[in-house]
Design an enzyme around this catalytic site. Structure first.
Site, PDB file in Angstrom:
ATOM      1  N   GLN A 105      -9.232  -0.264   1.208  1.00 45.13           N
ATOM      2  CA  GLN A 105      -8.593  -0.470   0.128  1.00 45.13           C
ATOM      3  C   GLN A 105      -7.847  -1.813   0.424  1.00 45.13           C
ATOM      4  OE1 GLN A 105      -4.425   1.359   0.099  1.00 45.13           O
ATOM      5  NE2 GLN A 105      -4.985   1.950  -1.961  1.00 45.13           N
ATOM      6  N   TYR A 186       2.946  -2.634  -5.932  1.00 47.05           N
ATOM      7  CA  TYR A 186       2.471  -3.958  -5.338  1.00 47.05           C
ATOM      8  C   TYR A 186       1.977  -4.760  -6.369  1.00 47.05           C
ATOM      9  CZ  TYR A 186       3.024  -1.093  -1.230  1.00 47.05           C
ATOM     10  OH  TYR A 186       3.896  -0.467  -0.276  1.00 47.05           O
ATOM     11  N   ARG A 233      -7.170   2.248  -7.612  1.00 51.01           N
ATOM     12  CA  ARG A 233      -5.888   3.122  -7.671  1.00 51.01           C
ATOM     13  C   ARG A 233      -4.781   2.873  -8.568  1.00 51.01           C
ATOM     14  NH1 ARG A 233      -2.443   5.908  -2.777  1.00 51.01           N
ATOM     15  NH2 ARG A 233      -3.164   8.044  -3.332  1.00 51.01           N
ATOM     16  N   GLY A 322      -2.780  13.114   1.293  1.00 51.34           N
ATOM     17  CA  GLY A 322      -2.507  11.911   2.256  1.00 51.34           C
ATOM     18  C   GLY A 322      -1.662  12.663   3.462  1.00 51.34           C
ATOM     19  N   ARG A 323      -0.269  12.991   3.368  1.00 51.26           N
ATOM     20  CA  ARG A 323       0.347  13.368   4.351  1.00 51.26           C
ATOM     21  C   ARG A 323      -0.398  14.561   5.356  1.00 51.26           C
ATOM     22  NH1 ARG A 323       5.396  14.257   1.051  1.00 51.26           N
ATOM     23  NH2 ARG A 323       3.631  14.299  -0.289  1.00 51.26           N
TER      24      ARG A 323
END
Ligand SMILES: Cc1cc2nc3c(=O)[nH]c(=O)nc-3n(C[C@H](O)[C@H](O)[C@H](O)COP(=O)(O)O)c2cc1C
Length: 367
Positions: A105, A186, A233, A322-323
């Site tokens: 990424q 971002y 993404r 994810g988590r």
């Protein structure tokens, strides 16, 4: 149970992603862990962590800064120097030896940074001089984020070149492809969204202009890898890092059309608030999926049931967790047999060493 579920769903069956064949449709979402060594270099410990998770259909690496300027958190890895390439090579070799696949990424945080994290102690950069709410995670603790310096128009070609350089570095490091991080507030997202982009040059103002950085970065990265090994993404409705858009349906609908015409292989969509509610009232993610000819990776708050449902209803080609990957290195096995998941300790999400990182056991007890 095992065979029955496998017959009922293709979540655990192989699928093509461009030239790659993934073992299954379960993706490991990018997860920052802030455990790189000096020089922002990945280590053997990082390689162990990723190897342990190689049963994912596809691993997307933690976000990795494309340049020193792109850094916004302590101890995150870079993907631009020779030492970083050598460090990442440990990771990609380990994942490949274990039968997995891994994308890198590519990340530039923009204004979500602090002079302590910048070379020469300079201000972080952004589309415009708008200070975000929130604090920066530095080596000495959390610090208020200052007002960023807007990038000059004549700096943008250098920024695009940094993305291309990082994409090339990812290739040298042995990754299978790259994901452009255009989500979660971002840098690229700061250009995309109306709340953070007040520019009056070719990179701000109209929608066309707000999309320009994403488009140019994607073209440059596709120039290095080819479209069939590049994903993007996006987080259309997420307010992560204090971004917002006046008309997300138009902004992201047009962005996805643009990505489709450039020909990237997937879009990876954070549905809802990142690490928060999946509530997606008023936003039609299906419209994004329908307007894109590549694969749609869905993320955010997916459970086993939601992932199975997504495949039944074809609302996702792949599902990124994810988590759940933090505490379950054998997540695909556990999902397949509907085993209990281990919840990872939040205190060790970011920073530290082996504890809470590479010591979560598999179901069979092995680490
Ligand atoms: C510890 C942690 C680190 C994360 N780091 C990144 C990252 O580097 N890049 C990114 O795009 N998203 C990052 N995210 C967001 C996740 O990729 C994902 O979108 C989010 O956790 C929601 O998915 P989940 O509900 O399956 O956890 C991070 C999330 C967590 C919990």
């Amino acid at each position: 149970m095992d065979t029955q579920v496998t017959q009922l769903t293709d979540l655990f069956q192989p699928v093509r992603l461009g030239p790659l064949t993934l073992q299954n449709r379960v993706v490991m979402a990018p997860l920052t862990r802030s455990r790189a060594a000096a020089g922002d270099v990945p280590t053997a410990m990082n390689a162990t962590y990723y190897r342990q998770r190689a049963e994912a259909g596809l691993i997307i690496s933690e976000a990795s800064q494309i340049s020193p300027q792109g850094k916004g958190y302590a101890w995150t890895p870079g993907i631009y120097s020779d030492a970083q390439i050598a460090g990442w090579r440990l990771v990609t070799d380990a994942v490949h030896e274990a039968g997995g696949l891994i994308y890198c990424q590519l990340w530039h945080v923009g204004r979500i940074s602090h002079p302590d994290l910048q070379q020469g102690h300079v201000l972080p950069v952004s589309a415009s001089a708008i200070r975000p709410r929130g604090k920066a995670f530095t080596e000495t603790g959390f610090q208020p984020i200052p007002t960023p310096r807007p990038l000059r128009t004549d700096e943008i070609p250098g920024l695009i070149a940094d993305y291309a350089h990082a994409a090339t570095a990812a290739k040298k490091a042995g990754f299978d492809g790259v994901e452009i991080h255009a989500a979660n507030g971002y840098l690229i997202d700061q250009f995309l969204r109306t709340k953070t982009n007040y520019r009056t040059d070719l990179y701000g103002g109209t929608l066309e202009n707000r999309l320009r950085l994403l488009t140019e970065v994607t073209r440059a990265v596709v120039g290095v890898w080819g479209g069939d090994r590049v994903g993007v993404r996006l987080a259309p409705v997420s307010g992560a890092n204090d971004v917002a858009d006046a008309d997300p349906a138009t902004t992201f609908g047009t962005a996805v059309q643009r990505l489709d015409s450039i020909g990237v292989i997937y879009i990876h969509i954070v549905e809802g608030q990142t690490i928060g509610p999946r509530d997606t009232t008023g936003f039609d993610f299906g419209a994004l999926q329908r307007s894109f000819r590549g694969l749609y990776i869905a993320n955010n708050g997916y459970t086993r049931d939601l992932a199975l449902q997504a495949r039944r209803e074809h609302t996702a080609d792949l599902v990124a967790f994810g988590r759940p990957w933090l505490g379950n290195p054998d997540l695909v096995t556990r999902l397949r047999i509907d085993a209990q998941l281990t919840e990872a300790n939040r205190e060790t999400w970011y920073g530290g060493a082996e504890a809470g990182y590479i010591d979560y056991p598999r179901l069979d007890g092995a680490v």
